[in-house]
Write a protein that holds these residues in place. Structure first.
Motif, PDB file in Angstrom:
ATOM      1  N   CYS A  74       0.829  -1.217   0.000  1.00 30.74           N
ATOM      2  CA  CYS A  74       0.000   0.000   0.000  1.00 30.74           C
ATOM      3  C   CYS A  74       0.858   1.260   0.000  1.00 30.74           C
ATOM      4  O   CYS A  74       0.599   2.206  -0.755  1.00 30.74           O
ATOM      5  CB  CYS A  74      -0.927  -0.006   1.214  1.00 30.74           C
ATOM      6  SG  CYS A  74      -2.212  -1.258   1.180  1.00 30.74           S
ATOM      7  N   TYR A 100      -9.425   6.000  -1.475  1.00 31.94           N
ATOM      8  CA  TYR A 100      -8.867   4.775  -2.038  1.00 31.94           C
ATOM      9  C   TYR A 100      -8.079   3.953  -1.013  1.00 31.94           C
ATOM     10  O   TYR A 100      -7.858   2.757  -1.210  1.00 31.94           O
ATOM     11  CB  TYR A 100      -7.954   5.207  -3.195  1.00 31.94           C
ATOM     12  CG  TYR A 100      -7.160   4.145  -3.923  1.00 31.94           C
ATOM     13  CD1 TYR A 100      -7.772   3.196  -4.721  1.00 31.94           C
ATOM     14  CD2 TYR A 100      -5.771   4.138  -3.831  1.00 31.94           C
ATOM     15  CE1 TYR A 100      -7.020   2.260  -5.406  1.00 31.94           C
ATOM     16  CE2 TYR A 100      -5.014   3.212  -4.519  1.00 31.94           C
ATOM     17  CZ  TYR A 100      -5.650   2.271  -5.312  1.00 31.94           C
ATOM     18  OH  TYR A 100      -4.908   1.349  -5.986  1.00 31.94           O
ATOM     19  N   PRO A 102     -10.088   0.597   0.544  1.00 28.01           N
ATOM     20  CA  PRO A 102     -10.225  -0.492  -0.437  1.00 28.01           C
ATOM     21  C   PRO A 102      -8.879  -1.090  -0.830  1.00 28.01           C
ATOM     22  O   PRO A 102      -8.768  -2.305  -1.007  1.00 28.01           O
ATOM     23  CB  PRO A 102     -10.894   0.201  -1.634  1.00 28.01           C
ATOM     24  CG  PRO A 102     -11.625   1.336  -1.049  1.00 28.01           C
ATOM     25  CD  PRO A 102     -10.782   1.823   0.089  1.00 28.01           C
ATOM     26  N   LEU A 103      -7.858  -0.243  -0.948  1.00 25.36           N
ATOM     27  CA  LEU A 103      -6.528  -0.728  -1.311  1.00 25.36           C
ATOM     28  C   LEU A 103      -5.983  -1.654  -0.224  1.00 25.36           C
ATOM     29  O   LEU A 103      -5.475  -2.747  -0.530  1.00 25.36           O
ATOM     30  CB  LEU A 103      -5.582   0.451  -1.518  1.00 25.36           C
ATOM     31  CG  LEU A 103      -4.117   0.102  -1.779  1.00 25.36           C
ATOM     32  CD1 LEU A 103      -3.970  -0.705  -3.056  1.00 25.36           C
ATOM     33  CD2 LEU A 103      -3.269   1.375  -1.845  1.00 25.36           C
ATOM     34  N   LEU A 141      -7.945  -5.023  -0.129  1.00 25.38           N
ATOM     35  CA  LEU A 141      -7.647  -5.913  -1.245  1.00 25.38           C
ATOM     36  C   LEU A 141      -6.253  -6.518  -1.121  1.00 25.38           C
ATOM     37  O   LEU A 141      -6.070  -7.716  -1.343  1.00 25.38           O
ATOM     38  CB  LEU A 141      -7.778  -5.168  -2.570  1.00 25.38           C
ATOM     39  CG  LEU A 141      -7.545  -6.008  -3.828  1.00 25.38           C
ATOM     40  CD1 LEU A 141      -8.563  -7.141  -3.913  1.00 25.38           C
ATOM     41  CD2 LEU A 141      -7.610  -5.148  -5.092  1.00 25.38           C
ATOM     42  N   THR A 142      -5.254  -5.701  -0.779  1.00 19.32           N
ATOM     43  CA  THR A 142      -3.888  -6.232  -0.660  1.00 19.32           C
ATOM     44  C   THR A 142      -3.801  -7.257   0.474  1.00 19.32           C
ATOM     45  O   THR A 142      -3.130  -8.282   0.339  1.00 19.32           O
ATOM     46  CB  THR A 142      -2.874  -5.104  -0.416  1.00 19.32           C
ATOM     47  OG1 THR A 142      -3.299  -4.304   0.705  1.00 19.32           O
ATOM     48  CG2 THR A 142      -2.740  -4.218  -1.633  1.00 19.32           C
ATOM     49  N   TYR A 200     -12.320  -1.326  -6.216  1.00 21.72           N
ATOM     50  CA  TYR A 200     -10.890  -1.102  -6.396  1.00 21.72           C
ATOM     51  C   TYR A 200     -10.591  -0.566  -7.794  1.00 21.72           C
ATOM     52  O   TYR A 200      -9.824   0.389  -7.953  1.00 21.72           O
ATOM     53  CB  TYR A 200     -10.124  -2.407  -6.172  1.00 21.72           C
ATOM     54  CG  TYR A 200      -8.638  -2.253  -6.459  1.00 21.72           C
ATOM     55  CD1 TYR A 200      -7.790  -1.695  -5.518  1.00 21.72           C
ATOM     56  CD2 TYR A 200      -8.107  -2.639  -7.689  1.00 21.72           C
ATOM     57  CE1 TYR A 200      -6.445  -1.530  -5.777  1.00 21.72           C
ATOM     58  CE2 TYR A 200      -6.764  -2.471  -7.958  1.00 21.72           C
ATOM     59  CZ  TYR A 200      -5.939  -1.928  -7.003  1.00 21.72           C
ATOM     60  OH  TYR A 200      -4.610  -1.752  -7.285  1.00 21.72           O
ATOM     61  N   ALA A 217      -8.728   3.073  -8.637  1.00 23.43           N
ATOM     62  CA  ALA A 217      -7.437   3.143  -9.327  1.00 23.43           C
ATOM     63  C   ALA A 217      -7.569   3.870 -10.662  1.00 23.43           C
ATOM     64  O   ALA A 217      -6.724   4.698 -11.018  1.00 23.43           O
ATOM     65  CB  ALA A 217      -6.893   1.731  -9.540  1.00 23.43           C
ATOM     66  N   THR A 243     -12.908  -3.301 -14.083  1.00 15.75           N
ATOM     67  CA  THR A 243     -14.195  -2.872 -13.524  1.00 15.75           C
ATOM     68  C   THR A 243     -15.349  -3.249 -14.440  1.00 15.75           C
ATOM     69  O   THR A 243     -16.388  -3.753 -13.986  1.00 15.75           O
ATOM     70  CB  THR A 243     -14.189  -1.346 -13.307  1.00 15.75           C
ATOM     71  OG1 THR A 243     -13.145  -1.001 -12.404  1.00 15.75           O
ATOM     72  CG2 THR A 243     -15.514  -0.870 -12.739  1.00 15.75           C
TER      73      THR A 243
END
Length: 254
Positions: A67, A106, A109-110, A113-114, A152, A156, A205
């Protein structure tokens, strides 16, 4: 940190006339926002209260590092842009504010997800799926995974589109800035690079929105991101070749 890099001329192209070597209030405010984004990554983690909690929290180091790296990449692009052009107009403030808003939104969510992807990889390597299912099993449905890919991907894509917008605005101000042929090419190249970086999460997306609830949809929307190590280096080589050719033609003309 930004001013130190400027003073030491870190990452400067000797053929580009940099117009923003003095620190501006826009940059100072932006640096504070980027610092806040990284702070939010830290604050969203719980404080370990036992040795087992501490050992478990160490598994967050890799997702946290990813991140921070991604946020640093965005920050560096921001640094290069304002170093190149030094724009301080109302339009620049508006576009920059949008970028900072997207970065702060962001962050979560980042991180989610990571961390999710790291836990998947860890479970695959160790064979211990119990902790993974206990943490994510209640949310692990096709519809939720598709929603995660959409959230995500939109974040992005919008960030890189906003960076491309900044370069587009600089192109519109090329006469006011006095950009020469080489600088115009570099500006267009940076804008196209950001558009390429935005196109991949945008494609993911779209695929997740239309096909994400199926195994095929989740697979192809996720594998879209493997296009990055293919498309970006390819465009980088093409752009560099054209840059050198243009620079050679300009030097011959002089």
């Amino acid at each position: 940190m930004r001013q130190v890099l400027k003073d030491q001329e870190v990452g400067l192209d000797p053929h580009f006339h940099y117009r923003g070597k003095s620190q501006t209030r826009i940059e100072t405010f932006s640096d504070a926002a980027f610092a806040l984004a990284i702070t939010l990554l830290v604050l969203s983690s719980t404080v370990p209260e036992s040795l087992s909690d501490l050992i478990g929290s160490m598994r967050n180091v890799v997702p946290f590092g990813i991140c921070v790296t991604l946020i640093s990449v965005i920050w560096y692009q921001h640094y290069v842009f304002f170093l190149r052009y030094g724009l301080q107009s109302v339009q620049t403030v508006v576009i920059n504010s949008l970028l900072l808003f997207l970065v702060l939104v962001y962050v979560y969510p980042l991180k989610f997800l990571t961390r999710f992807l790291f836990e998947v990889c860890y479970a695959m390597i160790s064979g211990d799926w119990d902790k993974f299912w206990s943490s994510y099993g209640h949310d692990l449905s096709a519809d939720n995974m598709a929603l995660l890919m959409i959230i995500y991907g939109m974040g992005a894509s919008l960030i890189f589109l906003t960076l491309a917008w900044l370069y587009r605005f600089a192109l519109k101000k090329k006469e006011d800035l006095g950009l020469d042929e080489y600088e115009i090419y570099q500006t267009r190249s940076s804008m196209r690079m950001n558009l390429l970086q935005a196109s991949i999460p945008l494609l993911s997306t779209i695929l997740a929105a239309f096909f994400g609830a199926t195994k095929l949809g989740l697979t192809i929307s996720g594998f879209c991101y493997y296009l990055y190590p293919v498309i970006l280096p390819l465009y980088g080589r093409i752009s560099e070749k054209r840059r050198k050719k243009l620079l050679s033609e300009i030097q011959k003309g002089d």
